[in-house]
Write a protein that holds these residues in place. Structure first.
Motif, PDB file in Angstrom:
ATOM      1  N   GLY A 132     -12.588   6.996 -12.485  1.00  0.00           N
ATOM      2  CA  GLY A 132     -11.328   6.579 -13.093  1.00  0.00           C
ATOM      3  C   GLY A 132     -10.261   6.254 -12.057  1.00  0.00           C
ATOM      4  O   GLY A 132      -9.068   6.412 -12.329  1.00  0.00           O
ATOM      5  N   LEU A 133     -10.698   5.786 -10.885  1.00  0.00           N
ATOM      6  CA  LEU A 133      -9.773   5.493  -9.794  1.00  0.00           C
ATOM      7  C   LEU A 133      -9.801   4.021  -9.423  1.00  0.00           C
ATOM      8  O   LEU A 133     -10.709   3.287  -9.816  1.00  0.00           O
ATOM      9  CB  LEU A 133     -10.167   6.311  -8.542  1.00  0.00           C
ATOM     10  CG  LEU A 133     -10.194   7.829  -8.692  1.00  0.00           C
ATOM     11  CD1 LEU A 133     -10.761   8.459  -7.425  1.00  0.00           C
ATOM     12  CD2 LEU A 133      -8.805   8.356  -8.978  1.00  0.00           C
ATOM     13  N   GLU A 134      -8.816   3.616  -8.652  1.00  0.00           N
ATOM     14  CA  GLU A 134      -8.787   2.290  -8.048  1.00  0.00           C
ATOM     15  C   GLU A 134      -9.488   2.381  -6.691  1.00  0.00           C
ATOM     16  O   GLU A 134      -9.558   3.468  -6.086  1.00  0.00           O
ATOM     17  CB  GLU A 134      -7.346   1.824  -7.852  1.00  0.00           C
ATOM     18  CG  GLU A 134      -6.565   1.666  -9.145  1.00  0.00           C
ATOM     19  CD  GLU A 134      -7.053   0.516  -9.998  1.00  0.00           C
ATOM     20  OE1 GLU A 134      -7.539  -0.491  -9.435  1.00  0.00           O
ATOM     21  OE2 GLU A 134      -6.951   0.623 -11.227  1.00  0.00           O
ATOM     22  N   VAL A 135      -9.983   1.272  -6.193  1.00  0.00           N
ATOM     23  CA  VAL A 135     -10.704   1.243  -4.914  1.00  0.00           C
ATOM     24  C   VAL A 135      -9.884   1.866  -3.793  1.00  0.00           C
ATOM     25  O   VAL A 135     -10.392   2.680  -3.013  1.00  0.00           O
ATOM     26  CB  VAL A 135     -11.113  -0.203  -4.543  1.00  0.00           C
ATOM     27  CG1 VAL A 135     -11.680  -0.258  -3.132  1.00  0.00           C
ATOM     28  CG2 VAL A 135     -12.113  -0.747  -5.540  1.00  0.00           C
ATOM     29  N   TRP A 136      -8.617   1.523  -3.706  1.00  0.00           N
ATOM     30  CA  TRP A 136      -7.790   2.003  -2.595  1.00  0.00           C
ATOM     31  C   TRP A 136      -7.716   3.521  -2.560  1.00  0.00           C
ATOM     32  O   TRP A 136      -7.576   4.128  -1.503  1.00  0.00           O
ATOM     33  CB  TRP A 136      -6.384   1.387  -2.632  1.00  0.00           C
ATOM     34  CG  TRP A 136      -5.534   1.814  -3.787  1.00  0.00           C
ATOM     35  CD1 TRP A 136      -5.405   1.178  -4.992  1.00  0.00           C
ATOM     36  CD2 TRP A 136      -4.689   2.969  -3.857  1.00  0.00           C
ATOM     37  NE1 TRP A 136      -4.544   1.879  -5.809  1.00  0.00           N
ATOM     38  CE2 TRP A 136      -4.084   2.975  -5.136  1.00  0.00           C
ATOM     39  CE3 TRP A 136      -4.379   3.995  -2.971  1.00  0.00           C
ATOM     40  CZ2 TRP A 136      -3.198   3.963  -5.548  1.00  0.00           C
ATOM     41  CZ3 TRP A 136      -3.496   4.984  -3.383  1.00  0.00           C
ATOM     42  CH2 TRP A 136      -2.907   4.961  -4.656  1.00  0.00           C
ATOM     43  N   GLU A 137      -7.853   4.153  -3.733  1.00  0.00           N
ATOM     44  CA  GLU A 137      -7.770   5.614  -3.778  1.00  0.00           C
ATOM     45  C   GLU A 137      -8.985   6.275  -3.114  1.00  0.00           C
ATOM     46  O   GLU A 137      -8.873   7.377  -2.583  1.00  0.00           O
ATOM     47  CB  GLU A 137      -7.620   6.090  -5.218  1.00  0.00           C
ATOM     48  CG  GLU A 137      -6.298   5.666  -5.842  1.00  0.00           C
ATOM     49  CD  GLU A 137      -6.201   6.009  -7.295  1.00  0.00           C
ATOM     50  OE1 GLU A 137      -5.514   7.002  -7.608  1.00  0.00           O
ATOM     51  OE2 GLU A 137      -6.798   5.289  -8.129  1.00  0.00           O
ATOM     52  N   LEU A 138     -10.112   5.601  -3.126  1.00  0.00           N
ATOM     53  CA  LEU A 138     -11.305   6.115  -2.443  1.00  0.00           C
ATOM     54  C   LEU A 138     -11.240   5.844  -0.939  1.00  0.00           C
ATOM     55  O   LEU A 138     -11.881   6.538  -0.167  1.00  0.00           O
ATOM     56  CB  LEU A 138     -12.573   5.461  -2.985  1.00  0.00           C
ATOM     57  CG  LEU A 138     -13.254   6.075  -4.185  1.00  0.00           C
ATOM     58  CD1 LEU A 138     -14.554   5.354  -4.483  1.00  0.00           C
ATOM     59  CD2 LEU A 138     -13.516   7.550  -3.980  1.00  0.00           C
ATOM     60  N   LEU A 139     -10.490   4.837  -0.549  1.00  0.00           N
ATOM     61  CA  LEU A 139     -10.464   4.416   0.856  1.00  0.00           C
ATOM     62  C   LEU A 139      -9.237   4.904   1.611  1.00  0.00           C
ATOM     63  O   LEU A 139      -9.086   4.605   2.796  1.00  0.00           O
ATOM     64  CB  LEU A 139     -10.554   2.893   0.939  1.00  0.00           C
ATOM     65  CG  LEU A 139     -11.786   2.273   0.287  1.00  0.00           C
ATOM     66  CD1 LEU A 139     -11.735   0.761   0.381  1.00  0.00           C
ATOM     67  CD2 LEU A 139     -13.067   2.816   0.890  1.00  0.00           C
ATOM     68  N   LYS A 140      -8.363   5.641   0.950  1.00  0.00           N
ATOM     69  CA  LYS A 140      -7.135   6.122   1.579  1.00  0.00           C
ATOM     70  C   LYS A 140      -7.364   7.479   2.224  1.00  0.00           C
ATOM     71  O   LYS A 140      -7.837   8.416   1.561  1.00  0.00           O
ATOM     72  CB  LYS A 140      -6.027   6.232   0.538  1.00  0.00           C
ATOM     73  CG  LYS A 140      -4.682   6.651   1.114  1.00  0.00           C
ATOM     74  CD  LYS A 140      -3.640   6.703   0.009  1.00  0.00           C
ATOM     75  CE  LYS A 140      -2.272   7.055   0.525  1.00  0.00           C
ATOM     76  NZ  LYS A 140      -2.172   8.391   1.098  1.00  0.00           N
ATOM     77  N   ALA A 141      -7.069   7.571   3.503  1.00  0.00           N
ATOM     78  CA  ALA A 141      -7.195   8.845   4.212  1.00  0.00           C
ATOM     79  C   ALA A 141      -6.105   9.806   3.719  1.00  0.00           C
ATOM     80  O   ALA A 141      -4.992   9.382   3.414  1.00  0.00           O
ATOM     81  CB  ALA A 141      -7.061   8.630   5.712  1.00  0.00           C
ATOM     82  N   GLU A 142      -6.443  11.079   3.642  1.00  0.00           N
ATOM     83  CA  GLU A 142      -5.463  12.075   3.249  1.00  0.00           C
ATOM     84  C   GLU A 142      -4.444  12.216   4.375  1.00  0.00           C
ATOM     85  O   GLU A 142      -4.790  12.166   5.553  1.00  0.00           O
ATOM     86  CB  GLU A 142      -6.127  13.414   2.952  1.00  0.00           C
ATOM     87  CG  GLU A 142      -6.948  13.372   1.689  1.00  0.00           C
ATOM     88  CD  GLU A 142      -7.307  14.748   1.185  1.00  0.00           C
ATOM     89  OE1 GLU A 142      -6.700  15.730   1.645  1.00  0.00           O
ATOM     90  OE2 GLU A 142      -8.194  14.840   0.344  1.00  0.00           O
ATOM     91  N   ALA A 143      -3.186  12.407   4.013  1.00  0.00           N
ATOM     92  CA  ALA A 143      -2.132  12.555   5.014  1.00  0.00           C
ATOM     93  C   ALA A 143      -2.296  13.865   5.762  1.00  0.00           C
ATOM     94  O   ALA A 143      -2.736  14.867   5.204  1.00  0.00           O
ATOM     95  CB  ALA A 143      -0.765  12.515   4.321  1.00  0.00           C
ATOM     96  N   ASP A 144      -1.962  13.836   7.037  1.00  0.00           N
ATOM     97  CA  ASP A 144      -1.986  15.067   7.835  1.00  0.00           C
ATOM     98  C   ASP A 144      -0.932  16.016   7.325  1.00  0.00           C
ATOM     99  O   ASP A 144       0.171  15.628   6.998  1.00  0.00           O
ATOM    100  CB  ASP A 144      -1.710  14.752   9.316  1.00  0.00           C
ATOM    101  CG  ASP A 144      -2.812  13.921   9.931  1.00  0.00           C
ATOM    102  OD1 ASP A 144      -3.965  14.034   9.480  1.00  0.00           O
ATOM    103  OD2 ASP A 144      -2.522  13.162  10.878  1.00  0.00           O
ATOM    104  N   GLU A 145      -1.301  17.277   7.252  1.00  0.00           N
ATOM    105  CA  GLU A 145      -0.345  18.270   6.754  1.00  0.00           C
ATOM    106  C   GLU A 145       0.150  19.128   7.882  1.00  0.00           C
ATOM    107  O   GLU A 145      -0.424  19.336   8.852  1.00  0.00           O
ATOM    108  CB  GLU A 145      -1.012  19.134   5.677  1.00  0.00           C
ATOM    109  CG  GLU A 145      -1.369  18.292   4.470  1.00  0.00           C
ATOM    110  CD  GLU A 145      -1.966  19.129   3.354  1.00  0.00           C
ATOM    111  OE1 GLU A 145      -1.911  20.367   3.410  1.00  0.00           O
ATOM    112  OE2 GLU A 145      -2.487  18.539   2.415  1.00  0.00           O
TER     113      GLU A 145
END
Length: 86
Positions: free
Chosen positions: A73-86
């Motif tokens: 149930g996601l868009e392509v970009w959501e699978l290809l986006k790196a998680e932000a550094d915390e």
């Protein structure tokens, strides 16, 4: 240095599979996405892909990534986006 997109895809797909009991195996994701289980395996293990006759290591196609994203149930970009550094 940025993380290769294949590694980002693998990490995101692994995380999503852990979060979703209904899509927690390669077979289930493949069936829901309409792609082969081997495609899911290749996405999860980019470093283990075998080079083809041309010597190039295959990557999933954008169409395959789109189908996998759709299964969650996601868009392509959501699978290809790196998680932000915390």
């Amino acid at each position: 240095m940025s993380t290769p997109v294949t590694e980002v895809l693998a990490a995101n797909l692994r995380r999503l599979m852990q979060e979703r009991p209904d899509l927690n195996t390669q077979v289930k994701v493949g069936a829901a996405a309409g792609v082969n289980q081997k495609t899911i395996s290749n996405c999860l293990n980019p470093g283990q892909r075998q080079a083809g006759k041309t010597g190039r290591t295959p990557s999933p196609t954008l169409a395959q990534v789109e189908k996998i994203a759709g299964a969650f149930g996601l868009e392509v970009w959501e699978l290809l986006k790196a998680e932000a550094d915390e």
